[in-house]
Each structure stands twice: as structure tokens, then as C-alpha cells.
Design a protein around this motif. Structure first.
Motif, PDB file in Angstrom:
ATOM      1  N   VAL A 199     -56.518  29.341 -37.891  1.00 17.97           N
ATOM      2  CA  VAL A 199     -56.834  28.790 -36.725  1.00 17.97           C
ATOM      3  C   VAL A 199     -57.768  30.057 -36.373  1.00 17.97           C
ATOM      4  CG1 VAL A 199     -55.991  28.452 -34.371  1.00 17.97           C
ATOM      5  CG2 VAL A 199     -54.729  27.600 -36.369  1.00 17.97           C
ATOM      6  N   LYS A 200     -57.502  31.180 -36.328  1.00 16.02           N
ATOM      7  CA  LYS A 200     -58.310  32.385 -35.896  1.00 16.02           C
ATOM      8  C   LYS A 200     -59.545  32.348 -36.351  1.00 16.02           C
ATOM      9  CE  LYS A 200     -54.401  35.478 -34.928  1.00 16.02           C
ATOM     10  NZ  LYS A 200     -53.545  36.726 -35.450  1.00 16.02           N
ATOM     11  N   ALA A 201     -59.645  31.998 -37.586  1.00 14.71           N
ATOM     12  CA  ALA A 201     -61.047  31.796 -38.147  1.00 14.71           C
ATOM     13  C   ALA A 201     -61.848  30.777 -37.531  1.00 14.71           C
ATOM     14  CB  ALA A 201     -61.015  31.647 -39.600  1.00 14.71           C
ATOM     15  N   HIS A 202     -61.439  30.037 -36.925  1.00 14.23           N
ATOM     16  CA  HIS A 202     -61.814  28.820 -36.336  1.00 14.23           C
ATOM     17  C   HIS A 202     -62.135  28.688 -34.662  1.00 14.23           C
ATOM     18  CE1 HIS A 202     -61.959  27.578 -40.354  1.00 14.23           C
ATOM     19  NE2 HIS A 202     -63.146  27.225 -40.213  1.00 14.23           N
ATOM     20  N   GLY A 203     -61.679  29.882 -34.140  1.00 14.43           N
ATOM     21  CA  GLY A 203     -62.068  30.317 -32.769  1.00 14.43           C
ATOM     22  C   GLY A 203     -60.755  30.153 -31.959  1.00 14.43           C
ATOM     23  N   GLY A 204     -59.544  30.374 -32.776  1.00 12.55           N
ATOM     24  CA  GLY A 204     -58.097  30.237 -32.070  1.00 12.55           C
ATOM     25  C   GLY A 204     -57.849  31.762 -31.359  1.00 12.55           C
ATOM     26  N   ILE A 206     -55.302  33.725 -28.242  1.00 15.05           N
ATOM     27  CA  ILE A 206     -54.222  33.395 -27.272  1.00 15.05           C
ATOM     28  C   ILE A 206     -54.803  33.228 -25.964  1.00 15.05           C
ATOM     29  CG2 ILE A 206     -51.849  34.086 -26.003  1.00 15.05           C
ATOM     30  CD1 ILE A 206     -51.658  33.465 -29.109  1.00 15.05           C
ATOM     31  N   GLY A 207     -54.657  32.272 -25.206  1.00 11.03           N
ATOM     32  CA  GLY A 207     -55.220  32.161 -23.689  1.00 11.03           C
ATOM     33  C   GLY A 207     -56.439  31.124 -23.840  1.00 11.03           C
ATOM     34  N   PRO A 208     -57.111  30.829 -22.537  1.00 12.68           N
ATOM     35  CA  PRO A 208     -57.845  29.935 -22.354  1.00 12.68           C
ATOM     36  C   PRO A 208     -59.310  29.927 -23.083  1.00 12.68           C
ATOM     37  CG  PRO A 208     -57.861  31.338 -20.269  1.00 12.68           C
ATOM     38  CD  PRO A 208     -56.800  31.684 -21.364  1.00 12.68           C
ATOM     39  N   ALA A 209     -59.526  31.088 -23.923  1.00 13.32           N
ATOM     40  CA  ALA A 209     -60.622  31.296 -24.490  1.00 13.32           C
ATOM     41  C   ALA A 209     -60.761  30.516 -25.862  1.00 13.32           C
ATOM     42  CB  ALA A 209     -61.066  32.763 -24.633  1.00 13.32           C
ATOM     43  N   ASP A 210     -59.461  29.978 -26.090  1.00  8.75           N
ATOM     44  CA  ASP A 210     -59.157  29.472 -27.412  1.00  8.75           C
ATOM     45  C   ASP A 210     -60.318  28.289 -27.632  1.00  8.75           C
ATOM     46  OD1 ASP A 210     -56.858  28.961 -29.848  1.00  8.75           O
ATOM     47  OD2 ASP A 210     -57.956  26.901 -29.108  1.00  8.75           O
ATOM     48  N   THR A 211     -61.059  28.197 -28.844  1.00 11.37           N
ATOM     49  CA  THR A 211     -61.959  27.044 -29.144  1.00 11.37           C
ATOM     50  C   THR A 211     -61.752  26.372 -30.616  1.00 11.37           C
ATOM     51  OG1 THR A 211     -63.739  28.663 -30.140  1.00 11.37           O
ATOM     52  CG2 THR A 211     -63.922  28.383 -27.573  1.00 11.37           C
ATOM     53  N   ALA A 212     -60.405  26.376 -30.730  1.00 13.85           N
ATOM     54  CA  ALA A 212     -59.938  25.914 -32.135  1.00 13.85           C
ATOM     55  C   ALA A 212     -59.617  24.292 -31.916  1.00 13.85           C
ATOM     56  CB  ALA A 212     -58.653  26.522 -32.668  1.00 13.85           C
ATOM     57  N   GLY A 213     -59.737  23.774 -30.662  1.00 17.48           N
ATOM     58  CA  GLY A 213     -59.373  22.612 -30.928  1.00 17.48           C
ATOM     59  C   GLY A 213     -60.145  21.494 -31.455  1.00 17.48           C
ATOM     60  N   GLY A 214     -61.728  21.626 -31.336  1.00 21.18           N
ATOM     61  CA  GLY A 214     -62.482  20.897 -32.118  1.00 21.18           C
ATOM     62  C   GLY A 214     -62.362  20.787 -33.819  1.00 21.18           C
ATOM     63  N   TYR A 215     -62.153  22.011 -34.337  1.00 19.64           N
ATOM     64  CA  TYR A 215     -61.764  22.204 -35.687  1.00 19.64           C
ATOM     65  C   TYR A 215     -60.488  21.407 -36.140  1.00 19.64           C
ATOM     66  CZ  TYR A 215     -60.774  24.195 -40.140  1.00 19.64           C
ATOM     67  OH  TYR A 215     -60.427  24.370 -41.654  1.00 19.64           O
ATOM     68  N   LEU A 216     -59.459  21.631 -35.251  1.00 21.16           N
ATOM     69  CA  LEU A 216     -58.096  21.150 -35.667  1.00 21.16           C
ATOM     70  C   LEU A 216     -58.006  19.625 -35.327  1.00 21.16           C
ATOM     71  CD1 LEU A 216     -55.747  23.836 -33.879  1.00 21.16           C
ATOM     72  CD2 LEU A 216     -56.332  23.467 -36.473  1.00 21.16           C
ATOM     73  N   SER A 217     -59.029  18.999 -34.712  1.00 24.28           N
ATOM     74  CA  SER A 217     -59.082  17.414 -34.617  1.00 24.28           C
ATOM     75  C   SER A 217     -59.631  17.020 -35.883  1.00 24.28           C
ATOM     76  CB  SER A 217     -60.023  17.134 -33.434  1.00 24.28           C
ATOM     77  OG  SER A 217     -59.120  17.202 -32.163  1.00 24.28           O
ATOM     78  N   GLN A 218     -60.387  17.774 -36.740  1.00 24.96           N
ATOM     79  CA  GLN A 218     -60.839  17.232 -37.954  1.00 24.96           C
ATOM     80  C   GLN A 218     -60.163  17.747 -39.359  1.00 24.96           C
ATOM     81  OE1 GLN A 218     -63.220  14.944 -38.375  1.00 24.96           O
ATOM     82  NE2 GLN A 218     -63.304  14.820 -36.162  1.00 24.96           N
ATOM     83  N   HIS A 219     -59.449  18.872 -39.153  1.00 26.89           N
ATOM     84  CA  HIS A 219     -58.842  19.346 -40.155  1.00 26.89           C
ATOM     85  C   HIS A 219     -57.357  20.052 -39.843  1.00 26.89           C
ATOM     86  CE1 HIS A 219     -63.244  20.375 -40.292  1.00 26.89           C
ATOM     87  NE2 HIS A 219     -63.051  20.325 -41.596  1.00 26.89           N
ATOM     88  N   SER A 220     -56.509  19.731 -40.817  1.00 29.73           N
ATOM     89  CA  SER A 220     -54.839  20.029 -40.240  1.00 29.73           C
ATOM     90  C   SER A 220     -54.825  21.436 -41.225  1.00 29.73           C
ATOM     91  CB  SER A 220     -54.000  19.156 -40.944  1.00 29.73           C
ATOM     92  OG  SER A 220     -54.497  18.731 -42.409  1.00 29.73           O
ATOM     93  N   VAL A 221     -53.986  22.316 -40.382  1.00 30.83           N
ATOM     94  CA  VAL A 221     -53.788  23.616 -41.012  1.00 30.83           C
ATOM     95  C   VAL A 221     -52.025  23.935 -41.038  1.00 30.83           C
ATOM     96  CG1 VAL A 221     -56.090  24.732 -40.585  1.00 30.83           C
ATOM     97  CG2 VAL A 221     -54.207  24.775 -38.952  1.00 30.83           C
ATOM     98  N   GLY A 222     -51.502  22.796 -41.332  1.00 26.57           N
ATOM     99  CA  GLY A 222     -49.776  22.755 -41.190  1.00 26.57           C
ATOM    100  C   GLY A 222     -49.361  22.812 -42.708  1.00 26.57           C
ATOM    101  N   SER A 223     -48.144  22.525 -42.580  1.00 27.75           N
ATOM    102  CA  SER A 223     -47.395  22.393 -43.822  1.00 27.75           C
ATOM    103  C   SER A 223     -46.531  21.287 -44.008  1.00 27.75           C
ATOM    104  CB  SER A 223     -46.268  23.619 -44.064  1.00 27.75           C
ATOM    105  OG  SER A 223     -45.314  23.559 -42.864  1.00 27.75           O
ATOM    106  N   GLY A 224     -46.997  20.305 -43.141  1.00 22.53           N
ATOM    107  CA  GLY A 224     -46.341  19.009 -43.356  1.00 22.53           C
ATOM    108  C   GLY A 224     -46.353  17.963 -44.384  1.00 22.53           C
TER     109      GLY A 224
END
Length: 609
Positions: A199-204, A206-224
């Protein structure tokens, strides 16, 4: 044609469906120890290429009305978003698939302190993200802090909880006061644990400056159990099995979830274009049921959703909805029994907390009202009428519904010997329609027939029920009181934006639990998430403020009574009118034999069989 009506006792009240059982919140993980890494799988942390799973059968295709705008688990807080992110991300805790009122370990075992202020968790051994990176306490802390930093609903429900790292697998969450709902809160898909490095590598951050939303809408970074294969805007999401998932293997290695309105869902289900439809209306379900040659199964049961009206207390927005007398006219002028027939399979709502959760009014044994005249029907179990104990009475004379000078509950609530608020529950639990009282309240408000716009999402059904059908029924019933309702439908995104920003004067909505605990419904209290949307500020009603804090602080056996007392007072004094608890309907084709529903994430995609 196959049709099954699921009626399990306690479980049904919270929404477990599986062609025999169902649900509506984040993904479920096995609480059993993780199995060893299967042969050929990637060793955690090696970064080796992950082999693509082989698919022996066509993907499972699910039709749903999309209400999400992102697949960033922290930012989404919608029905379709929760369903999808639950399949992509594991959570620290989860809900028992057989009884989703119970919280069970997910990624972590946990211990809650007796006073509810400390929650100690320890991650299970061997957890890895879908890229093979080990899951650590640092990922947990980043996920929770990011949720708080982004504001929004996730931040609202987790509040000021702080996290302390003990080691790479152990950490403690602390609250300033009792927080017995915290284990249930952590099961919400919005708190799916993220791979913090990715997440941090793609703009994530802590706070309103986070820009990872676009990446996470196309790529999952979880363990599900699944990962995103592709996402086509608001039209389609394709999932494929996570080869490093060590829980129960999904029956379908690939799932396609398509955004279809209920009419298209029915058409595609009949033609075999989809395998599962989540949003059929009662009439559509009945039509399918009547087709003797059909191979479609319709499974229905009561959901844990609440349908309600909101009257904004901001007088600058609308002077009438802000008037407690006008609100009383609306409450007393509605026939909830008749509305439940408009939404077939629904039950009238007695209060804000749905049946099946602690504090629900339907689960309390009514006490006969005392009588000295013998006017009641002796031996019938029907109490004599009592103007001092009915849940639908107005506040006592001299006590305004917006009073700040008294903390004495009205006739629906008293104080028990332990000092806790105690509900005075009488029959009927569901407030009965009283046209005479409604018209009298309307006269007191000074209303003279001005149009009152009723806002709602035109393209977002409520458990398959067309919202417009409910809006028309509300307009018709209030016309008999003398209130001129003007229908004001809008696209879901527009209607939701106006409502969430407090710009809707009179609106029709539904609420599904974010977590299966009555504390979730304190969101309707003054100054809280939903209360604020209705322009209802803390400090404007001391009675409700006191009952809210008493409910929040209640423990053990006192909780049911404290939350019931809060609901009865809310029924009299709040800007919200509980209407219905609708049914959930899932329609499936021959390839599907079990649809595991949930009150928070709707369907557990990985457990569909």
C-alpha cells in the motif's frame, strides 16, 4: 421450481442463509490452525512467481446491484463493496457462519478485559499475503491507523482506539471507556488487513494525503481466499482463487460479479447467464416460484436490515421536518402493518434494533400495564390501555422532545432498582397507527399543506424491494394525515451524497449492521454518525443523551434493558421512524447448492457451494 423458506430460530433473525443458511458482512475464515504449505506453493517472502490456478469449470457468475465506488477495503462501506472485500481480505476477528451474532477468531486469537477497555490479540502462525509476504503486527497497526486517518464510516465506528505493539504477532487495542463491541467491529470488511509495504508503495499513508485508493480498486493486497483478477469500473469484478490461501478451498476458483439491476438479474438467471441473483424483488421471486419447469431455487429469510424514515432537525433546511410535532404526525400517521404488505415478507419494526440482536424490542416479554378499573380483557393476556406506559405516547406534559432541562425519561422508560434505565414495555410493541393523534400533532405544528420532498435512491433496492414502491406507500398514508409528500428520487450516488452531508430534509433509507451488536445502532443518537445526518446535535435532548450513554456503558444482563429503554425513548423523541425489517432473497441456478449469507457482508463468496 424449487423454493425454500428458511426459518431457523435465533440464526434466522440475523440473516444466515445457505439454501438453508445466509449472511451479510465480511469474509469468514476458519478458526482452525493453518495447514502446512501445499506442495508447489511459494515459500513466504521469497517473491517467487505464484502459479495460476487451473480452472476446470466456468466461473461462478453473480448478479448484484453495485453500490460501491471503490474496492479499497478501508474506504468502501457499502453492501456490494463489503461482499467483495470480504473475499479479498481477512479480518482479525470474524462472525460464526452458523450464528453471526457470535464473534470468533479470524486472523488472531483475542482476549477482552473484564471491563472492556483492553483487547489483546495474537496473530496466528504462518499468515501470508497473496504475494507471499508474512503478515505482521506492523501491517495491522498500519491498517487500523489508516482507517482512522481517512475519516469516513470506518473511522467513525473504530473511534479513538489505540494500538500498542508487543511483538511481530502480538498487540493490544485500548479504548478510553468500555468497548465490548470492539471484537465485533473488527470483523467488518473495512478492517481487512492490508499489506502495508504494498500500500505504501502505491501512495498509501496515514491521513488525508493517502492516494492508494485507485490502486486498491484494481489490485488486492490482502490474505483472503481470492484476489482481484480484473475490475471494470462499476460494471464487473473478476476474482480468482488465491493460491496461498490455506483455509477451506473455495468451490469456485473464479467468480465474476456483474452489476445488474433486478430485472436483468432475473433475465440472466433464467437464461443461465448468471448463477446467483442477490436483488430479486418479492414479486419477481413469486413469479419464479410459479414456474413449474424452472430449475431456479429461491431462498428467503428475514434480514437484519432496517428500513426507516429520517426527518432532518435543521430548521434552515425545512422548518416542518425540524418540528417535533410534525415528526409525531408522521410517526402516528403511518401504518407499519400495511407497509409490510407492500414489501412482502417484511415484518413491521418495533424499534431501531432489528429482531435477533441484544436489546431488540421484539425479544422482550411485554408487561401488562397496571389497571385499577378492570377494563382490560381478563384472562386474554391483553393489557388494558394506559396513556402513561404506552411506547407511543408523547413526552410528559411540559417536557419538549428537544428539552435540555431534564434527564427524566418519559412514560416508556423508568429507572430500575440498580439505577439503570428500564423499559416499560406494553402491547402492541409496534406502534399502532392513530390518525386522530397524527392530525392533532399536525395542527400543533402549524403545517398548512406545503409540499415535503421525500428523497430516496431510485436505483438502489432495499433487499430487492423497489424503494419507489415504499415511497409511494408512505406518500399515500401521510396524505390521509394531511401531509403533502412530494417524491424526490435521485440516482444512488447523488441521493447518498446529499443524505450523508445532511442536505436531505425528509428521506427513506435502510441500515444494515456494520457489526452485530446493539452499540452499532447508537449511530442514530444525537451527534453520532446517522444522527448528525439528520441535523440532530448532541445536547439538544438530554433524555436521549443520558440513555445513549447508559446503553453504551451497560454490561452483561443490563445491556438488553438499557438498549430497549433507549429505543423506546427514540421512538418518541428522535427524528427517525423505524418502518420495516425486510426479508432477504437469493435466487440460484443448478450449479449452486448453498448460499452462505451474513448480516454484514451479504454473501460469503468463498463459501458458496
Amino acid at each position: 421450481m424449487r423454493r425454500r423458506l428458511v426459518r431457523p430460530a435465533m440464526v434466522a433473525t440475523v440473516g444466515v442463509l445457505a439454501l438453508g443458511a445466509a449472511a451479510c458482512t465480511t469474509a469468514t475464515t476458519d478458526a482452525t490452525p493453518l495447514a502446512s504449505t501445499p506442495a508447489g506453493a511459494v515459500t513466504p517472502g521469497t517473491g517467487a512467481t505464484i502459479p495460476a490456478p487451473t480452472t476446470a469449470s466456468p466461473p461462478l457468475v453473480v448478479g448484484a446491484v453495485f453500490d460501491h465506488t471503490t474496492l479499497d477495503p478501508t474506504r468502501q462501506f457499502d453492501r456490494s463493496g463489503s461482499m467483495l472485500t470480504h473475499a479479498l481480505y481477512e479480518t482479525l476477528t470474524t462472525l460464526d457462519p452458523d450464528d453471526p451474532t457470535k464473534v470468533v477468531p479470524g486472523m488472531a486469537e483475542y482476549t477482552l478485559s473484564p471491563e472492556g477497555r483492553w483487547l489483546t490479540l495474537r496473530l496466528r502462525k504462518g499468515l501470508v499475503f497473496s504475494d507471499g509476504t508474512p503478515v505482521t503486527t506492523d501491517d495491522v497497526i498500519f491498517t487500523l491507523e489508516r482507517a482512522k486517518g481517512l475519516s469516513g464510516p470506518a473511522a467513525s465506528i473504530i473511534g479513538t482506539v489505540s494500538t500498542t505493539k508487543v511483538d511481530d504477532r502480538t498487540f493490544t487495542l485500548s479504548s478510553t471507556g468500555s468497548n465490548f463491541a470492539l471484537p465485533a467491529i473488527l470483523a467488518n470488511p473495512a478492517f481487512g488487513i492490508l499489506n502495508s509495504s504494498a500500500v505504501k508503495a502505491h501512495g498509501g499513508t496515514i491521513g488525508p494525503a493517502d492516494t492508494a485508493g485507485g490502486y486498491l480498486s484494481q489490485h488486492s493486497v490482502g490474505s483472503g481466499p481470492y484476489v482481484i483478477d480484473s475490475a471494470r469500473g462499476t460494471s464487473e469484478v473478476r476474482l480468482k482463487a488465491n493460491p496461498l490461501w490455506r483455509g477451506t478451498k473455495p468451490a469456485f476458483p473464479e467468480i465474476v460479479v456483474r452489476n445488474l439491476d433486478p430485472k436483468r438479474q432475473l433475465s440472466e438467471l433464467r437464461s443461465g447467464g448468471i448463477d446467483l441473483a442477490l436483488d430479486l424483488s418479492p414479486s419477481q421471486s413469486e413469479a419464479v416460484t410459479g414456474e413449474s419447469s424452472s430449475t431456479i431455487t429461491v431462498t428467503s429469510m428475514r434480514s437484519s436490515s432496517l428500513v426507516y424514515l429520517a426527518l432532518n432537525r435543521n430548521a434552515s433546511l425545512n422548518r416542518w421536518t425540524a418540528d417535533p410535532n410534525f415528526a409525531e404526525a408522521v410517526r402516528r400517521g403511518l401504518d407499519r402493518e400495511a407497509l409490510s404488505r407492500v414489501a412482502a415478507g417484511s415484518t413491521p419494526a418495533a424499534g431501531l434494533i432489528p429482531a435477533g440482536l441484544v436489546g431488540a424490542l421484539e425479544d422482550l416479554a411485554p408487561s401488562p400495564a397496571p389497571t385499577t378499573s378492570g377494563t382490560g380483557d381478563a384472562g386474554t393476556g391483553t393489557p388494558a390501555p394506559s396513556s402513561t406506559t404506552s411506547p407511543t405516547t408523547s413526552p410528559p406534559t411540559g417536557t419538549s422532545a428537544t428539552s435540555t432541562s431534564t434527564a427524566t425519561p418519559g412514560g416508556a422508560v423508568t429507572t430500575g432498582p440498580n439505577g439503570m434505565p428500564t423499559p416499560v414495555v406494553t402491547l402492541p410493541l409496534v406502534p399502532a397507527r392513530d390518525l386522530a393523534a397524527a392530525k392533532a400533532a399536525l395542527r400543533r405544528s402549524g403545517y398548512r399543506g406545503q409540499p415535503i420532498p421525500l428523497s430516496y435512491a431510485a436505483d438502489l433496492p432495499i433487499q430487492g424491494i423497489p424503494t419507489s414502491a415504499l415511497a409511494v406507500a408512505v406518500r399515500s398514508e401521510l396524505a390521509q394525515v394531511g401531509i403533502k409528500v412530494q417524491l424526490n428520487p435521485a440516482p444512488a450516488a447523488e441521493a447518498l451524497a446529499a443524505y450523508r452531508s445532511g442536505r436531505s430534509a425528509f428521506s427513506l433509507w435502510s441500515w444494515s449492521p456494520d457489526f452485530p451488536d446493539p452499540e452499532n445502532y447508537l449511530a442514530f443518537a444525537p451527534g453520532e454518525l446517522v444522527g448528525s445526518r439528520a441535523g440532530w446535535a448532541r445536547g439538544t435532548d438530554q433524555v436521549i443523551d443520558d440513555l445513549t450513554e447508559a446503553a453504551r456503558a451497560s454490561v452483561g444482563d443490563n445491556r438488553a434493558g438499557a438498549y430497549a429503554a433507549w429505543q423506546l425513548a427514540m421512538n418518541e423523541r428522535s427524528p427517525f421512524v423505524p418502518l420495516l425489517q425486510p426479508s432477504t432473497r437469493f435466487a440460484s441456478g443448478e450449479r449452486v447448492t448453498a448460499v452462505p449469507g451474513n448480516p454484514v457482508w451479504t454473501v460469503d463468496l468463498a463459501r458458496i457451494r
